[in-house]
Design a protein around this motif. Structure first.
Motif, PDB file in Angstrom:
ATOM      1  N   UNK A  67       0.835  -1.190   0.000  1.00 42.85           N
ATOM      2  CA  UNK A  67       0.000   0.000   0.000  1.00 42.85           C
ATOM      3  C   UNK A  67       0.878   1.250   0.000  1.00 42.85           C
ATOM      4  N   UNK A  68       0.513   2.222  -0.825  1.00 42.94           N
ATOM      5  CA  UNK A  68       1.290   3.450  -0.875  1.00 42.94           C
ATOM      6  C   UNK A  68       0.795   4.494   0.110  1.00 42.94           C
ATOM      7  N   UNK A  69      -0.495   4.469   0.399  1.00 41.36           N
ATOM      8  CA  UNK A  69      -1.076   5.497   1.266  1.00 41.36           C
ATOM      9  C   UNK A  69      -2.022   4.858   2.265  1.00 41.36           C
ATOM     10  N   UNK A  70      -1.872   5.243   3.538  1.00 42.42           N
ATOM     11  CA  UNK A  70      -2.748   4.714   4.574  1.00 42.42           C
ATOM     12  C   UNK A  70      -3.404   5.833   5.361  1.00 42.42           C
ATOM     13  N   UNK A  71      -4.608   5.572   5.812  1.00 37.80           N
ATOM     14  CA  UNK A  71      -5.331   6.509   6.671  1.00 37.80           C
ATOM     15  C   UNK A  71      -5.678   5.793   7.967  1.00 37.80           C
ATOM     16  N   UNK A  72      -5.461   6.455   9.072  1.00 38.31           N
ATOM     17  CA  UNK A  72      -6.009   5.974  10.339  1.00 38.31           C
ATOM     18  C   UNK A  72      -7.087   6.964  10.733  1.00 38.31           C
ATOM     19  N   UNK A  73      -8.316   6.501  10.596  1.00 42.72           N
ATOM     20  CA  UNK A  73      -9.480   7.373  10.719  1.00 42.72           C
ATOM     21  C   UNK A  73     -10.017   7.648   9.326  1.00 42.72           C
ATOM     22  N   UNK A  74     -11.316   7.416   9.132  1.00 41.26           N
ATOM     23  CA  UNK A  74     -11.910   7.579   7.797  1.00 41.26           C
ATOM     24  C   UNK A  74     -13.107   8.520   7.841  1.00 41.26           C
ATOM     25  N   UNK A  75     -12.985   9.588   8.621  1.00 40.37           N
ATOM     26  CA  UNK A  75     -14.073  10.554   8.750  1.00 40.37           C
ATOM     27  C   UNK A  75     -14.162  11.504   7.565  1.00 40.37           C
ATOM     28  N   UNK A  76     -14.843  12.648   7.790  1.00 41.40           N
ATOM     29  CA  UNK A  76     -15.117  13.576   6.697  1.00 41.40           C
ATOM     30  C   UNK A  76     -13.851  14.132   6.051  1.00 41.40           C
ATOM     31  N   UNK A  77     -12.878  14.533   6.888  1.00 38.21           N
ATOM     32  CA  UNK A  77     -11.670  15.114   6.332  1.00 38.21           C
ATOM     33  C   UNK A  77     -10.869  14.071   5.558  1.00 38.21           C
ATOM     34  N   UNK A  78     -10.779  12.865   6.116  1.00 38.33           N
ATOM     35  CA  UNK A  78     -10.079  11.787   5.416  1.00 38.33           C
ATOM     36  C   UNK A  78     -10.763  11.501   4.085  1.00 38.33           C
ATOM     37  N   UNK A  79     -12.081  11.462   4.091  1.00 44.27           N
ATOM     38  CA  UNK A  79     -12.824  11.212   2.860  1.00 44.27           C
ATOM     39  C   UNK A  79     -12.590  12.288   1.813  1.00 44.27           C
ATOM     40  N   UNK A  80     -12.533  13.552   2.265  1.00 45.72           N
ATOM     41  CA  UNK A  80     -12.271  14.646   1.337  1.00 45.72           C
ATOM     42  C   UNK A  80     -10.899  14.495   0.690  1.00 45.72           C
ATOM     43  N   UNK A  81      -9.900  14.114   1.498  1.00 49.67           N
ATOM     44  CA  UNK A  81      -8.542  13.929   0.972  1.00 49.67           C
ATOM     45  C   UNK A  81      -8.502  12.739   0.013  1.00 49.67           C
ATOM     46  N   UNK A  82      -9.117  11.627   0.424  1.00 50.20           N
ATOM     47  CA  UNK A  82      -9.158  10.453  -0.460  1.00 50.20           C
ATOM     48  C   UNK A  82      -9.778  10.814  -1.802  1.00 50.20           C
ATOM     49  N   UNK A  83     -10.907  11.508  -1.740  1.00 49.04           N
ATOM     50  CA  UNK A  83     -11.611  11.865  -2.968  1.00 49.04           C
ATOM     51  C   UNK A  83     -10.748  12.675  -3.909  1.00 49.04           C
ATOM     52  N   UNK A  84     -10.028  13.663  -3.344  1.00 47.80           N
ATOM     53  CA  UNK A  84      -9.169  14.497  -4.176  1.00 47.80           C
ATOM     54  C   UNK A  84      -8.014  13.725  -4.765  1.00 47.80           C
ATOM     55  N   UNK A  85      -7.392  12.885  -3.950  1.00 46.85           N
ATOM     56  CA  UNK A  85      -6.239  12.102  -4.412  1.00 46.85           C
ATOM     57  C   UNK A  85      -6.636  11.124  -5.513  1.00 46.85           C
ATOM     58  N   UNK A  86      -7.757  10.444  -5.324  1.00 47.44           N
ATOM     59  CA  UNK A  86      -8.201   9.461  -6.321  1.00 47.44           C
ATOM     60  C   UNK A  86      -8.666  10.165  -7.597  1.00 47.44           C
ATOM     61  N   UNK A  87      -9.401  11.254  -7.440  1.00 42.31           N
ATOM     62  CA  UNK A  87      -9.891  11.989  -8.609  1.00 42.31           C
ATOM     63  C   UNK A  87      -8.743  12.481  -9.471  1.00 42.31           C
ATOM     64  N   UNK A  88      -7.658  12.894  -8.834  1.00 40.53           N
ATOM     65  CA  UNK A  88      -6.514  13.425  -9.569  1.00 40.53           C
ATOM     66  C   UNK A  88      -5.463  12.358  -9.893  1.00 40.53           C
ATOM     67  N   UNK A  89      -5.813  11.100  -9.617  1.00 42.56           N
ATOM     68  CA  UNK A  89      -5.013   9.937 -10.022  1.00 42.56           C
ATOM     69  C   UNK A  89      -3.588   9.953  -9.468  1.00 42.56           C
ATOM     70  N   UNK A  90      -3.452  10.472  -8.237  1.00 42.02           N
ATOM     71  CA  UNK A  90      -2.154  10.397  -7.563  1.00 42.02           C
ATOM     72  C   UNK A  90      -1.915   8.961  -7.090  1.00 42.02           C
ATOM     73  N   UNK A  91      -2.945   8.362  -6.502  1.00 38.29           N
ATOM     74  CA  UNK A  91      -2.913   6.950  -6.146  1.00 38.29           C
ATOM     75  C   UNK A  91      -4.202   6.301  -6.610  1.00 38.29           C
ATOM     76  N   UNK A  92      -4.126   5.036  -6.952  1.00 36.42           N
ATOM     77  CA  UNK A  92      -5.318   4.275  -7.293  1.00 36.42           C
ATOM     78  C   UNK A  92      -5.993   3.796  -6.013  1.00 36.42           C
ATOM     79  N   UNK A  93      -7.287   3.559  -6.042  1.00 32.63           N
ATOM     80  CA  UNK A  93      -7.995   3.106  -4.840  1.00 32.63           C
ATOM     81  C   UNK A  93      -7.370   1.858  -4.207  1.00 32.63           C
TER      82      UNK A  93
END
Length: 264
Positions: free
Chosen positions: A1-27
């Motif tokens: 895994x290249x990226x990990x989150x501990x905690x998956x709340x609103x802020x984490x979700x916002x960051x995930x969404x941006x990163x995936x949308x901009x194809x920095x990391x794949x899901x």
């Protein structure tokens, strides 16, 4: 895994969404840990990432680890994962009030830490993030972190003592802006405009005005004066806002926000 989150709340979700949308990391390159089944299920369904209920698993598997739990849980979370964190991992934090010195003390060893303060517009690729790093982060690693953080908006390096100001001016401010948009829309509805249309007009006015500040480089006061014709409608609205303490209320609210951040 290249990226990990501990905690998956609103802020984490916002960051995930941006990163995936901009194809920095794949899901499939992202893992999220959360003790809440509902939280895990939400991000798995929304973003297609891998999930776990074990914080240590995320800490062991991810090259870059984002601590996205609430500030009050940082101490116990770090105590749980510190033996699973290696000295070549990059740790990104998003908690107000948790300084680099405090974080290093909690880990009890040399750890590469990037302290940040993002905001929720990251979800639509328009986030504003401040970042500062500790002495163990190399220039190359700092640039890598900035590339990740810029994938969901703008990012700037700031001196750590300014982080509390950042919390007030960008971290928490989307809430104030949403209130402002809602208030303007309510006023438009009172004048007879349908509510969906009122939200569209109010939100676009705020968006366009912000874009003018960023793109023209003009002082906000100068842009305000450009709208205020002598004896016109706008200057009358401005007069009432001044009479009601609009600017003072914003300044005092932000000061209160920064004070809370400073003492967390």
């Amino acid at each position: 895994m290249k990226l990990g989150f501990i905690g998956t709340g609103n802020m984490a979700g916002a960051i995930m969404g941006g990163i995936i949308k901009n194809e920095i990391f794949r899901p499939e390159e992202i893992i999220g840990a959360d003790i809440s089944p509902a939280g895990r299920d939400r991000v798995k369904e929304t973003y297609g990432i891998c999930v776990t209920d074990d914080n240590r698993e995320a800490a062991e598997k991810a090259e870059v680890l984002i601590l996205s739990v609430k500030p009050q849980y940082y101490a116990e979370t770090i105590a749980e994962i510190r033996d699973s964190v290696s000295d070549d991992q990059l740790i990104i934090t998003i908690a107000p009030g948790k300084t680099l010195a405090w974080l290093e003390e909690q880990f009890g060893k040399a750890v590469k830490i990037v302290r940040t303060m993002p905001n929720t517009p990251a979800l639509v690729g328009e986030g504003m993030t401040a970042a500062c790093v500790n002495q163990y982060v190399t220039d190359e690693e700092k640039e890598y972190a900035l590339r990740i953080l810029s994938s969901f908006g703008k990012v700037e390096i700031v001196a750590e003592h300014l982080i509390d100001a950042v919390v007030a001016v960008s971290g928490s401010s989307p809430a104030y802006v949403f209130m402002f948009i809602e208030a303007m829309a309510d006023a438009a509805v009172a004048e007879g405009m349908p509510r969906p249309q009122a939200y569209q007009f109010a939100a676009q006015a705020v968006y366009g005005s912000a874009k003018m500040v960023l793109e023209t480089g003009k002082h906000p006061g100068e842009l305000k004066d450009m709208v205020c014709s002598p004896a016109g409608t706008t200057i009358e609205a401005v007069r009432v806002l001044e009479e009601k303490g609009f600017r003072s209320a914003v300044i005092e609210a932000m000061k209160a926000c920064a004070d809370v951040s400073r003492n967390m």
